[in-house]
Design a protein around this motif. Structure first.
Motif, PDB file in Angstrom:
ATOM      1  N   GLY A 192     -39.372   3.477  54.645  1.00 54.09           N
ATOM      2  CA  GLY A 192     -38.229   4.361  54.842  1.00 54.09           C
ATOM      3  C   GLY A 192     -38.269   5.514  53.866  1.00 54.09           C
ATOM      4  N   TRP A 193     -37.704   6.604  54.262  1.00 60.01           N
ATOM      5  CA  TRP A 193     -37.601   7.759  53.380  1.00 60.01           C
ATOM      6  C   TRP A 193     -36.349   8.544  53.743  1.00 60.01           C
ATOM      7  CZ3 TRP A 193     -41.282   6.891  56.999  1.00 60.01           C
ATOM      8  CH2 TRP A 193     -41.382   7.784  58.052  1.00 60.01           C
ATOM      9  N   ALA A 194     -35.848   9.267  52.796  1.00 59.05           N
ATOM     10  CA  ALA A 194     -34.622  10.033  52.981  1.00 59.05           C
ATOM     11  C   ALA A 194     -34.875  11.480  52.601  1.00 59.05           C
ATOM     12  CB  ALA A 194     -33.504   9.465  52.128  1.00 59.05           C
ATOM     13  N   LYS A 195     -34.168  12.366  53.285  1.00 57.84           N
ATOM     14  CA  LYS A 195     -34.314  13.790  53.013  1.00 57.84           C
ATOM     15  C   LYS A 195     -32.912  14.387  52.946  1.00 57.84           C
ATOM     16  CE  LYS A 195     -35.751  17.112  56.071  1.00 57.84           C
ATOM     17  NZ  LYS A 195     -36.675  17.772  56.986  1.00 57.84           N
TER      18      LYS A 195
ATOM     19  N   ALA B  80     -10.836  35.618  43.352  1.00 57.31           N
ATOM     20  CA  ALA B  80     -10.931  34.884  44.616  1.00 57.31           C
ATOM     21  C   ALA B  80     -12.365  34.374  44.734  1.00 57.31           C
ATOM     22  CB  ALA B  80     -10.589  35.789  45.785  1.00 57.31           C
ATOM     23  N   LYS B  81     -12.515  33.166  45.269  1.00 58.55           N
ATOM     24  CA  LYS B  81     -13.830  32.558  45.382  1.00 58.55           C
ATOM     25  C   LYS B  81     -13.918  31.855  46.726  1.00 58.55           C
ATOM     26  CE  LYS B  81     -16.781  29.339  42.884  1.00 58.55           C
ATOM     27  NZ  LYS B  81     -16.876  28.421  41.761  1.00 58.55           N
ATOM     28  N   TYR B  82     -15.068  32.035  47.371  1.00 63.81           N
ATOM     29  CA  TYR B  82     -15.287  31.383  48.662  1.00 63.81           C
ATOM     30  C   TYR B  82     -16.690  30.795  48.664  1.00 63.81           C
ATOM     31  CZ  TYR B  82     -16.169  30.729  53.617  1.00 63.81           C
ATOM     32  OH  TYR B  82     -16.493  30.193  54.823  1.00 63.81           O
ATOM     33  N   ASP B  83     -16.799  29.505  48.968  1.00 61.68           N
ATOM     34  CA  ASP B  83     -18.095  28.824  49.062  1.00 61.68           C
ATOM     35  C   ASP B  83     -18.231  28.220  50.447  1.00 61.68           C
ATOM     36  OD1 ASP B  83     -19.046  29.232  46.468  1.00 61.68           O
ATOM     37  OD2 ASP B  83     -17.856  27.562  45.692  1.00 61.68           O
ATOM     38  N   ASN B  84     -19.422  28.357  50.999  1.00 64.47           N
ATOM     39  CA  ASN B  84     -19.736  27.739  52.283  1.00 64.47           C
ATOM     40  C   ASN B  84     -21.078  27.027  52.114  1.00 64.47           C
ATOM     41  OD1 ASN B  84     -19.929  26.938  54.905  1.00 64.47           O
ATOM     42  ND2 ASN B  84     -20.497  28.947  55.699  1.00 64.47           N
ATOM     43  N   VAL B  85     -21.033  25.717  51.865  1.00 63.96           N
ATOM     44  CA  VAL B  85     -22.247  24.933  51.643  1.00 63.96           C
ATOM     45  C   VAL B  85     -22.335  23.888  52.735  1.00 63.96           C
ATOM     46  CG1 VAL B  85     -23.433  23.384  50.067  1.00 63.96           C
ATOM     47  CG2 VAL B  85     -22.120  25.287  49.156  1.00 63.96           C
ATOM     48  N   LYS B  86     -23.516  23.784  53.321  1.00 65.51           N
ATOM     49  CA  LYS B  86     -23.751  22.787  54.361  1.00 65.51           C
ATOM     50  C   LYS B  86     -24.795  21.806  53.842  1.00 65.51           C
ATOM     51  CE  LYS B  86     -25.117  22.299  59.149  1.00 65.51           C
ATOM     52  NZ  LYS B  86     -25.634  22.971  60.324  1.00 65.51           N
ATOM     53  N   GLN B  87     -24.505  20.541  53.932  1.00 67.98           N
ATOM     54  CA  GLN B  87     -25.423  19.513  53.459  1.00 67.98           C
ATOM     55  C   GLN B  87     -25.820  18.634  54.631  1.00 67.98           C
ATOM     56  OE1 GLN B  87     -24.258  17.417  49.924  1.00 67.98           O
ATOM     57  NE2 GLN B  87     -25.364  15.567  50.534  1.00 67.98           N
ATOM     58  N   THR B  88     -27.119  18.405  54.760  1.00 68.19           N
ATOM     59  CA  THR B  88     -27.637  17.550  55.825  1.00 68.19           C
ATOM     60  C   THR B  88     -28.394  16.397  55.189  1.00 68.19           C
ATOM     61  OG1 THR B  88     -27.931  19.519  57.195  1.00 68.19           O
ATOM     62  CG2 THR B  88     -29.021  17.523  57.925  1.00 68.19           C
TER      63      THR B  88
ATOM     64  N   ILE C 234     -34.849   8.154  57.558  1.00 68.97           N
ATOM     65  CA  ILE C 234     -35.795   7.776  58.604  1.00 68.97           C
ATOM     66  C   ILE C 234     -36.505   6.513  58.144  1.00 68.97           C
ATOM     67  CG2 ILE C 234     -37.831   8.511  59.909  1.00 68.97           C
ATOM     68  CD1 ILE C 234     -36.992  11.409  59.206  1.00 68.97           C
ATOM     69  N   SER C 235     -36.749   5.603  59.063  1.00 64.26           N
ATOM     70  CA  SER C 235     -37.526   4.411  58.723  1.00 64.26           C
ATOM     71  C   SER C 235     -38.406   4.055  59.903  1.00 64.26           C
ATOM     72  CB  SER C 235     -36.614   3.242  58.353  1.00 64.26           C
ATOM     73  OG  SER C 235     -35.882   2.832  59.490  1.00 64.26           O
ATOM     74  N   ALA C 236     -39.465   3.345  59.584  1.00 67.11           N
ATOM     75  CA  ALA C 236     -40.403   2.905  60.619  1.00 67.11           C
ATOM     76  C   ALA C 236     -40.948   1.545  60.215  1.00 67.11           C
ATOM     77  CB  ALA C 236     -41.535   3.909  60.770  1.00 67.11           C
TER      78      ALA C 236
END
Length: 181
Positions: A51-54, A91-99, A103-105
């Motif tokens: 298994g591995w993670a990203k 004023a501060k605005y942050d837009n962060v997307k985390q994915t 996966i395992s085999a």
């Protein structure tokens, strides 16, 4: 290899073809202090799950600040510095997307996972030099021999072979119930 040290002593150490091949390897080696290794074990895994993670993060942000003195000047009213600091605006605005992806085999076949290997310890005996070497031997050593090498192995014969210490790195794999190697 069960009892690798005993197997080297009793089986390989007495096997003339193996010793002859090792002798030829040594004589043709150009290194001054050669080290030889032998594989004494193979670790395998069957029906292994891998298994591995990203994790991926991307995005951006913006920050804006307006000093209170600028606001006071725009209003046209003189304000002391201590009061203008109360009018500072940010004023501060942050837009962060985390994915996150995991996966395992499963690998059902048996695969080689790691090797266990040891250093071969060679003991030599000096072969007496020929009293009158023939012209072919002289020509071989002069023109074809190891030029530039200071190690003289033409007269060293391997007397015995034994198993040296296991080769281990900082991330060496160990097995439950195993000995030092």
């Amino acid at each position: 290899m069960d009892n690798a040290d005993g197997a080297i002593r009793t089986r390989l150490g007495t096997c003339k073809p193996w010793k002859d091949e090792l002798q030829e390897l040594y004589q043709n080696d150009k290194r001054l202090e050669p080290t030889y290794y032998i594989i004494t074990g193979v670790y395998t895994c069957k029906n292994m799950r891998v298994g591995w993670a990203k994790q991926k993060m991307n995005g951006g942000g913006v920050a804006v600040g307006v000093p209170g003195q600028a606001i006071a000047a725009a209003a046209g009213a003189p304000i002391p510095n201590s009061a203008a600091k109360l009018l500072d605006m940010t004023a501060k605005y942050d837009n962060v997307k985390q994915t996150d992806t995991e996966i395992s085999a499963r690998i059902p076949q048996e695969i080689i996972f790691a090797f266990r290997y040891h250093i071969l310890e060679l003991a030599f005996e000096e072969q007496p030099a020929q009293k009158q070497p023939n012209i072919l031997t002289k020509a071989y050593h002069k023109f074809i021999g190891r030029s530039g090498s200071t190690r003289v192995s033409a007269h060293k014969i391997i007397k015995s072979v034994s198993l040296g210490p296991p080769v281990r790195g900082p991330g060496a794999i160990t097995a439950y119930g195993s000995d030092e190697d």
